[in-house]
Scaffold this motif. Structure first.
Motif, PDB file in Angstrom:
ATOM      1  N   THR A   1      25.821   9.556   4.738  1.00 37.70           N
ATOM      2  CA  THR A   1      27.586  10.535   5.133  1.00 37.70           C
ATOM      3  C   THR A   1      28.088  11.128   4.199  1.00 37.70           C
ATOM      4  O   THR A   1      28.706  10.975   4.605  1.00 37.70           O
ATOM      5  CB  THR A   1      28.227   9.206   6.307  1.00 37.70           C
ATOM      6  N   GLU A   2      27.632  11.038   3.248  1.00 37.47           N
ATOM      7  CA  GLU A   2      27.847  11.819   1.496  1.00 37.47           C
ATOM      8  C   GLU A   2      28.857  12.680   2.473  1.00 37.47           C
ATOM      9  O   GLU A   2      30.160  13.535   1.854  1.00 37.47           O
ATOM     10  CB  GLU A   2      27.229  12.460   0.935  1.00 37.47           C
ATOM     11  N   HIS A   3      28.666  13.244   2.910  1.00 35.22           N
ATOM     12  CA  HIS A   3      29.176  14.790   4.020  1.00 35.22           C
ATOM     13  C   HIS A   3      31.055  14.356   4.119  1.00 35.22           C
ATOM     14  O   HIS A   3      31.003  15.030   4.764  1.00 35.22           O
ATOM     15  CB  HIS A   3      27.991  15.189   4.805  1.00 35.22           C
ATOM     16  N   ILE A   4      31.370  13.213   4.942  1.00 35.18           N
ATOM     17  CA  ILE A   4      31.955  12.743   4.971  1.00 35.18           C
ATOM     18  C   ILE A   4      33.469  13.223   3.795  1.00 35.18           C
ATOM     19  O   ILE A   4      34.468  13.652   4.492  1.00 35.18           O
ATOM     20  CB  ILE A   4      32.233  12.116   4.981  1.00 35.18           C
TER      21      ILE A   4
ATOM     22  N   ASP B   1      34.970  18.773   1.158  1.00 34.55           N
ATOM     23  CA  ASP B   1      36.346  19.363   1.406  1.00 34.55           C
ATOM     24  C   ASP B   1      36.366  20.803   2.527  1.00 34.55           C
ATOM     25  O   ASP B   1      37.612  20.290   3.150  1.00 34.55           O
ATOM     26  CB  ASP B   1      37.238  19.885  -0.216  1.00 34.55           C
ATOM     27  N   LYS B   2      35.568  20.978   2.812  1.00 31.66           N
ATOM     28  CA  LYS B   2      35.462  21.927   3.345  1.00 31.66           C
ATOM     29  C   LYS B   2      35.116  21.680   4.768  1.00 31.66           C
ATOM     30  O   LYS B   2      35.131  22.529   5.655  1.00 31.66           O
ATOM     31  CB  LYS B   2      33.516  22.698   3.738  1.00 31.66           C
ATOM     32  N   LEU B   3      35.105  20.138   5.725  1.00 33.05           N
ATOM     33  CA  LEU B   3      34.846  19.617   6.542  1.00 33.05           C
ATOM     34  C   LEU B   3      36.431  19.278   7.334  1.00 33.05           C
ATOM     35  O   LEU B   3      37.051  18.046   6.599  1.00 33.05           O
ATOM     36  CB  LEU B   3      33.950  18.093   6.449  1.00 33.05           C
ATOM     37  N   ASP B   4      36.251  19.680   7.857  1.00 35.58           N
ATOM     38  CA  ASP B   4      37.968  20.379   8.443  1.00 35.58           C
ATOM     39  C   ASP B   4      37.979  18.581   9.681  1.00 35.58           C
ATOM     40  O   ASP B   4      36.762  18.660  10.282  1.00 35.58           O
ATOM     41  CB  ASP B   4      38.900  20.711   9.085  1.00 35.58           C
ATOM     42  N   ASP B   5      39.058  18.907  10.474  1.00 33.75           N
ATOM     43  CA  ASP B   5      39.148  18.700  11.780  1.00 33.75           C
ATOM     44  C   ASP B   5      38.412  18.730  13.111  1.00 33.75           C
ATOM     45  O   ASP B   5      38.255  18.433  13.992  1.00 33.75           O
ATOM     46  CB  ASP B   5      40.256  17.766  12.196  1.00 33.75           C
TER      47      ASP B   5
ATOM     48  N   PRO C   1      43.430   6.203  12.615  1.00 30.49           N
ATOM     49  CA  PRO C   1      42.294   6.013  14.254  1.00 30.49           C
ATOM     50  C   PRO C   1      41.372   6.896  14.294  1.00 30.49           C
ATOM     51  O   PRO C   1      42.046   8.572  14.577  1.00 30.49           O
ATOM     52  CB  PRO C   1      43.855   6.099  15.114  1.00 30.49           C
ATOM     53  N   SER C   2      40.538   6.685  15.283  1.00 30.70           N
ATOM     54  CA  SER C   2      39.321   7.403  14.916  1.00 30.70           C
ATOM     55  C   SER C   2      38.440   6.796  16.365  1.00 30.70           C
ATOM     56  O   SER C   2      37.719   5.891  16.375  1.00 30.70           O
ATOM     57  CB  SER C   2      38.298   8.219  14.095  1.00 30.70           C
TER      58      SER C   2
ATOM     59  N   ALA D   1      31.393   5.078   7.794  1.00 35.20           N
ATOM     60  CA  ALA D   1      31.969   6.023   9.061  1.00 35.20           C
ATOM     61  C   ALA D   1      33.618   5.844   8.060  1.00 35.20           C
ATOM     62  O   ALA D   1      33.899   4.717   7.115  1.00 35.20           O
ATOM     63  CB  ALA D   1      31.627   4.537   9.388  1.00 35.20           C
ATOM     64  N   ALA D   2      33.856   7.724   8.470  1.00 37.14           N
ATOM     65  CA  ALA D   2      35.305   7.470   8.616  1.00 37.14           C
ATOM     66  C   ALA D   2      35.657   8.451   9.405  1.00 37.14           C
ATOM     67  O   ALA D   2      35.058   9.711  10.396  1.00 37.14           O
ATOM     68  CB  ALA D   2      35.688   7.656   7.079  1.00 37.14           C
ATOM     69  N   SER D   3      36.468   9.062   9.894  1.00 35.65           N
ATOM     70  CA  SER D   3      37.315   9.935  10.533  1.00 35.65           C
ATOM     71  C   SER D   3      36.791  11.615  10.162  1.00 35.65           C
ATOM     72  O   SER D   3      37.535  11.819   8.782  1.00 35.65           O
ATOM     73  CB  SER D   3      38.850   9.909  10.913  1.00 35.65           C
ATOM     74  N   ILE D   4      36.852  12.225  11.006  1.00 31.00           N
ATOM     75  CA  ILE D   4      36.415  13.757  11.192  1.00 31.00           C
ATOM     76  C   ILE D   4      37.745  14.316  11.899  1.00 31.00           C
ATOM     77  O   ILE D   4      38.234  14.583  11.169  1.00 31.00           O
ATOM     78  CB  ILE D   4      35.072  14.202  10.631  1.00 31.00           C
TER      79      ILE D   4
END
Lengths: 142, 142
Positions: B42-45, B48-52, B83-84, B14-17
C-alpha cells in the motif's frame, strides 16, 4: 413483524467515543428511535458524561463487553460520520460474523471510507438532519 | 530471517486517508522503513497528491483491491493515531483472517480506541517522534 419479535430484537449501536463526540446529539436521537424497534445494547454511547476519554473500566473489560454484545446482537446500526477506529473495527467484526449492518452517514460531513462505500455487504443510509432520522430508521425495520 | 525471506514478505500498511491526513509525514517515513523488510503493498498511502478525497478509481475497486492485498499479506502494520473507519475495518478483517497485526500509536495524540487497547490479539507499539520510528519498526521484524 409482530410486537413480541420487536421486543426481543437486540440492536448493537456503534458510534464514535474516543474518535470524537461532535455528533453526540445525533447518537442520542438514534438510540431513542432504535429503542422503538428493539433493545439497544450500547445505550451508554448517548451518555453526556461520556467524553473522548471513554469509560472508567479496564480496556480489556470494555473490549470483551462490547464484542460480546456485538456477537449476541441481531443487527448492527453504525453511525459513521465521525471517523472512528472502534466503529470501523465493529463493522468488520460484524461482517465476519454474518450480521446485517446498516451505516448511517450525515451528508456533506466529509468523505466516507471506501471500506464502507465500496463494500456491497453493508447498507448505507444517508441523512441530512436530526429530524430525518426517525423516518430513516423506520426504513431499516420495515 | 535470511534476506530471501525478507524480500518476499508482503506488508500491508494501513493508515488514514479520508479520516484525515495530519500524520502523512509519519506514513511516508514508516513506508520507507518497512520497505527495508519487505514489499509494502500500500505504498500509495504516502503519496502527497492523495488528499482526504482519496483516489480516482471506483469505491468498489478500492475496496476489492485493498481487501485483496490485505488477504494476501504476511503482516499488517497499522498507524492508528488518526481515528479512521478504514483502518479499524482493516484491523478487524486482518484479525478474522489470523494475521499478525502491529499498531503504531504516536503518544499524547488523543485516546486510542478500546477496540485496539483492550484487544490482546494486537501488538501496540507507541512512539513519540518520527526519529524513533526506524528502531520501533526494526523491533517488529526481529
Amino acid at each position: 413483524m409482530d410486537s413480541a419479535i420487536k421486543e426481543k430484537m437486540k440492536i448493537y449501536f456503534a458510534a464514535s467515543i474516543r474518535g470524537g463526540r461532535d455528533y453526540a446529539r445525533y447518537y442520542k436521537k438514534i438510540i431513542s428511535q432504535l429503542s422503538i424497534y428493539g433493545k439497544v445494547l450500547t445505550e451508554h454511547i448517548a451518555d453526556d458524561k461520556l467524553d473522548d476519554h471513554g469509560e472508567d473500566i479496564s480496556e480489556t473489560d470494555i473490549f470483551e463487553r462490547d464484542t460480546g454484545w456485538l456477537k449476541g446482537s441481531d443487527i448492527i446500526v453504525a453511525e459513521v460520520t465521525q471517523p472512528s477506529l472502534g466503529v470501523g473495527y465493529e463493522i468488520a467484526l460484524g461482517e465476519s460474523l454474518g450480521k446485517r449492518i446498516v451505516c448511517l452517514f450525515k451528508q456533506q460531513s466529509g468523505n466516507l471510507s471506501a471500506m464502507i462505500t465500496g463494500n456491497r455487504k453493508l447498507e448505507v443510509l444517508e441523512y441530512t438532519s436530526v429530524e430525518e432520522l426517525p423516518a430513516k430508521l423506520k426504513q431499516i425495520f420495515q
